[in-house]
Design a protein around this motif. Structure first.
Motif, PDB file in Angstrom:
ATOM      1  N   ARG A 365       0.831  -1.209   0.000  1.00 10.50           N
ATOM      2  CA  ARG A 365       0.000   0.000   0.000  1.00 10.50           C
ATOM      3  C   ARG A 365       0.868   1.262   0.000  1.00 10.50           C
ATOM      4  O   ARG A 365       0.644   2.189  -0.775  1.00 10.50           O
ATOM      5  CB  ARG A 365      -0.915  -0.008   1.225  1.00 10.50           C
ATOM      6  CG  ARG A 365      -1.788   1.228   1.337  1.00 10.50           C
ATOM      7  CD  ARG A 365      -2.708   1.139   2.554  1.00 10.50           C
ATOM      8  NE  ARG A 365      -3.469   2.365   2.716  1.00 10.50           N
ATOM      9  CZ  ARG A 365      -3.015   3.436   3.358  1.00 10.50           C
ATOM     10  NH1 ARG A 365      -1.794   3.412   3.897  1.00 10.50           N
ATOM     11  NH2 ARG A 365      -3.767   4.515   3.476  1.00 10.50           N
ATOM     12  N   THR A 368       2.461   1.715  -3.342  1.00 10.46           N
ATOM     13  CA  THR A 368       1.498   2.249  -4.312  1.00 10.46           C
ATOM     14  C   THR A 368       1.273   3.741  -4.099  1.00 10.46           C
ATOM     15  O   THR A 368       1.234   4.525  -5.056  1.00 10.46           O
ATOM     16  CB  THR A 368       0.158   1.500  -4.190  1.00 10.46           C
ATOM     17  OG1 THR A 368       0.392   0.096  -4.394  1.00 10.46           O
ATOM     18  CG2 THR A 368      -0.825   1.984  -5.240  1.00 10.46           C
ATOM     19  N   LEU A 369       1.116   4.149  -2.824  1.00 10.54           N
ATOM     20  CA  LEU A 369       0.931   5.575  -2.527  1.00 10.54           C
ATOM     21  C   LEU A 369       2.137   6.390  -2.962  1.00 10.54           C
ATOM     22  O   LEU A 369       1.999   7.467  -3.551  1.00 10.54           O
ATOM     23  CB  LEU A 369       0.680   5.765  -1.033  1.00 10.54           C
ATOM     24  CG  LEU A 369      -0.664   5.233  -0.495  1.00 10.54           C
ATOM     25  CD1 LEU A 369      -0.721   5.373   1.018  1.00 10.54           C
ATOM     26  CD2 LEU A 369      -1.834   5.970  -1.138  1.00 10.54           C
ATOM     27  N   SER A 371       4.289   5.610  -5.277  1.00 10.40           N
ATOM     28  CA  SER A 371       4.327   5.651  -6.741  1.00 10.40           C
ATOM     29  C   SER A 371       3.322   6.669  -7.287  1.00 10.40           C
ATOM     30  O   SER A 371       3.634   7.441  -8.190  1.00 10.40           O
ATOM     31  CB  SER A 371       4.030   4.262  -7.291  1.00 10.40           C
ATOM     32  OG  SER A 371       3.991   4.277  -8.698  1.00 10.40           O
ATOM     33  N   ASP A 372       2.101   6.667  -6.701  1.00  9.00           N
ATOM     34  CA  ASP A 372       1.091   7.638  -7.146  1.00  9.00           C
ATOM     35  C   ASP A 372       1.542   9.066  -6.886  1.00  9.00           C
ATOM     36  O   ASP A 372       1.370   9.960  -7.743  1.00  9.00           O
ATOM     37  CB  ASP A 372      -0.241   7.375  -6.430  1.00  9.00           C
ATOM     38  CG  ASP A 372      -0.846   6.052  -6.836  1.00  9.00           C
ATOM     39  OD1 ASP A 372      -0.455   5.509  -7.892  1.00  9.00           O
ATOM     40  OD2 ASP A 372      -1.715   5.551  -6.098  1.00  9.00           O
ATOM     41  N   GLN A 373       2.129   9.298  -5.689  1.00 10.18           N
ATOM     42  CA  GLN A 373       2.607  10.650  -5.370  1.00 10.18           C
ATOM     43  C   GLN A 373       3.748  11.050  -6.289  1.00 10.18           C
ATOM     44  O   GLN A 373       3.857  12.217  -6.702  1.00 10.18           O
ATOM     45  CB  GLN A 373       3.045  10.703  -3.906  1.00 10.18           C
ATOM     46  CG  GLN A 373       1.883  10.592  -2.928  1.00 10.18           C
ATOM     47  CD  GLN A 373       2.351  10.442  -1.507  1.00 10.18           C
ATOM     48  OE1 GLN A 373       3.545  10.310  -1.252  1.00 10.18           O
ATOM     49  NE2 GLN A 373       1.412  10.479  -0.568  1.00 10.18           N
ATOM     50  N   GLN A 375       4.172  10.007  -9.379  1.00  9.50           N
ATOM     51  CA  GLN A 375       3.572  10.327 -10.670  1.00  9.50           C
ATOM     52  C   GLN A 375       2.878  11.689 -10.641  1.00  9.50           C
ATOM     53  O   GLN A 375       2.916  12.450 -11.606  1.00  9.50           O
ATOM     54  CB  GLN A 375       2.561   9.231 -11.057  1.00  9.50           C
ATOM     55  CG  GLN A 375       3.193   7.860 -11.316  1.00  9.50           C
ATOM     56  CD  GLN A 375       4.154   7.905 -12.491  1.00  9.50           C
ATOM     57  OE1 GLN A 375       3.973   8.683 -13.435  1.00  9.50           O
ATOM     58  NE2 GLN A 375       5.187   7.069 -12.440  1.00  9.50           N
ATOM     59  N   GLU A 376       2.209  11.988  -9.493  1.00 10.36           N
ATOM     60  CA  GLU A 376       1.555  13.281  -9.342  1.00 10.36           C
ATOM     61  C   GLU A 376       2.579  14.419  -9.398  1.00 10.36           C
ATOM     62  O   GLU A 376       2.348  15.461 -10.002  1.00 10.36           O
ATOM     63  CB  GLU A 376       0.783  13.325  -8.017  1.00 10.36           C
ATOM     64  CG  GLU A 376       0.028  14.619  -7.767  1.00 10.36           C
ATOM     65  CD  GLU A 376      -1.113  14.854  -8.754  1.00 10.36           C
ATOM     66  OE1 GLU A 376      -1.540  16.010  -8.909  1.00 10.36           O
ATOM     67  OE2 GLU A 376      -1.554  13.861  -9.387  1.00 10.36           O
ATOM     68  N   LYS A 379       3.657  14.866 -12.875  1.00 11.80           N
ATOM     69  CA  LYS A 379       2.592  15.545 -13.616  1.00 11.80           C
ATOM     70  C   LYS A 379       2.603  17.050 -13.353  1.00 11.80           C
ATOM     71  O   LYS A 379       2.474  17.864 -14.271  1.00 11.80           O
ATOM     72  CB  LYS A 379       1.246  14.938 -13.214  1.00 11.80           C
ATOM     73  CG  LYS A 379       0.054  15.559 -13.934  1.00 11.80           C
ATOM     74  CD  LYS A 379      -1.242  14.899 -13.476  1.00 11.80           C
ATOM     75  CE  LYS A 379      -2.455  15.538 -14.154  1.00 11.80           C
ATOM     76  NZ  LYS A 379      -3.719  14.929 -13.674  1.00 11.80           N
TER      77      LYS A 379
END
Length: 440
Positions: A365, A368-369, A371-373, A375-376, A379
């Motif tokens: 978890r 994943t968080l 990785s998402d952060q 990517q954010e 971006k």
């Protein structure tokens, strides 16, 4: 002629038309150039400010992302250390499955880590490697504990084999002791036959309870929730609440029978059922049935060939059978204690497996968080770059418009201004052809 007053000294002097036109042109060109220069400087300053703001914003986002990943790595490291401290017992159940899952998870995580390594700084990569090494240490300790548990299991089997041999010797001694009680049959009083057998056995037990069985439980079985019940239940535990022995007793008196005489075998099946339902280890039928049977009058009869751990005795052997079974149970207490310890270890292993699964889920978890952060953040960096590109494009357009305005100012002449304007053309014509030509 034109009269001009000096703004500094207040002196007035006259200039001709040509001089006046030249001064006007100089003033106009100087003010225009100054204004153009100031506007260009303002535009350049705006550009620098926008670039600095964008750089500051990007740097702040990167610092926040790095700080977040650092905190998450520290948290993962702390959890891993806690898992190492708590894991001290053996791993037996689901070892192959756990190893398989750890291998797959490690391979998947290694692939994802390789993808992120190009985007993370050197310190983040070092901490990821520390976590991988810590997981390897956990796996190594788990394998060591598994080998240790297997060795203990082998030792336990050897101990059980030894105790079985000792138990066989004790059973032989028990049979010898039984022969010494054969003469007790003559002492069976008429009074005991006449009174209730249950009351007699209870009285005999309570008579020696304080001296022989101070901590034992011996009470009537009043629980008929499962459909039937025995007469008495005997239980004894050690100081650690580990059960030493448990016996289900059924008492059958000749006077309890109906007109049709019953046999001991008629009650064995029901006694075995009651023993199983109440969770007792042994079952004993204290019987006065079949009074002429040499088999039952001979002493303690082992009917384990019919039903496991079951005996039939006469009332005079009621206390001896409890004593013999209890002494035999004490000799196997070491095995029971070891089995209880193994059960506790199995519980600890289950808890460890649950904590390891929780750690894996938490790690996944958090990964994943992160990785998402990440990517954010990428971006947002891309959006900031787009904003900077857009600002740059606007500044270039502004510079181009300023250049075009400057070109238009340079090409501006009195002739072009007076074209199509007869009144102004006539006024300049009155000044003189030379002035008009110079102005042009």
């Amino acid at each position: 002629m034109h009269e001009i007053t000096c703004p500094h000294c207040g002196k007035a002097f006259k200039v001709d038309e040509a001089g006046y036109a030249d001064i006007v042109k100089q003033v106009r060109d100087s003010e225009f150039q100054q204004e153009m220069h100031e506007r260009l400087e303002l535009a350049e300053q705006d550009k620098r400010n926008a670039v600095e703001l964008a750089e500051t914003k990007v740097a702040s986002e990167l610092q926040k992302a790095a700080a977040t990943k650092e905190a998450e790595l520290q948290e993962l490291k702390a959890k891993l250390q806690q898992a190492q401290q708590e894991k001290r017992s053996a791993v037996e159940l689901a070892e192959a499955k756990l190893a398989n899952e750890l291998q797959k998870t490690s391979a998947a995580k290694d692939t994802e880590i390789q993808t992120l390594r190009a985007k993370l700084d050197a310190s983040t990569i070092a901490k990821k490697l520390e976590i991988t090494e810590a997981v390897s240490v956990v796996e190594k300790e788990r394998d060591d504990l598994s080998r240790s548990l297997q060795a203990k299991e082998t030792e336990q089997k050897l101990l059980e084999s030894t105790l079985r041999e000792q138990h066989g010797t004790e059973v032989k001694l028990l049979n010898d002791t039984i022969s010494s009680y054969k003469d007790f049959k003559a002492r069976l009083s008429t009074k005991m036959v006449g009174e209730s057998l249950e009351q007699h056995c209870e009285m005999e037990f309570n008579r020696i309870r304080a001296a022989a069985f101070p901590g034992a439980y011996f009470e009537k079985d009043n629980d008929a929730n499962l459909g039937s019940k025995g007469d008495f239940i005997f239980r004894e535990h050690d100081s650690h609440k580990v059960e030493i022995i448990s016996v289900m007793f059924e008492m059958k008196n000749e006077n309890d029978a109906t007109a049709s005489k019953k046999k001991n075998e008629d009650f064995l099946r029901e006694l075995d059922k009651d023993r199983s339902e109440k969770g007792c280890e042994y079952a004993v039928l204290v019987s006065l049935l079949e009074p002429d049977s040499e088999l039952y009058n001979g002493g303690i009869v082992d009917v384990s060939h019919r039903y496991p751990k079951m005996y039939v005795v006469r009332p005079q052997f009621f206390i001896p059978i409890i004593t013999l079974l209890r002494n035999a149970a004490f000799s196997t207490m070491q095995v029971k204690t070891e089995l209880a310890r193994v059960r506790e270890q199995n519980v600890d292993i289950t808890k460890f497996e649950g904590k390891l699964q929780t750690f894996k889920e938490g790690f996944s978890r958090n990964y994943t968080l992160a990785s998402d952060q990440f990517q954010e953040a990428i971006k947002r960096i891309d959006e900031a770059i787009k904003d900077l590109e857009k600002t740059k494009e606007n500044l270039l357009k502004s510079a181009n418009n300023l250049r075009l305005a400057n070109d238009k100012a340079d090409t501006l002449t009195i002739k072009s201004l007076t074209r199509g304007n007869p009144t102004m053309a006539e006024k300049f014509a009155d000044i003189g052809s030379d002035v008009y030509a110079d102005v042009d």
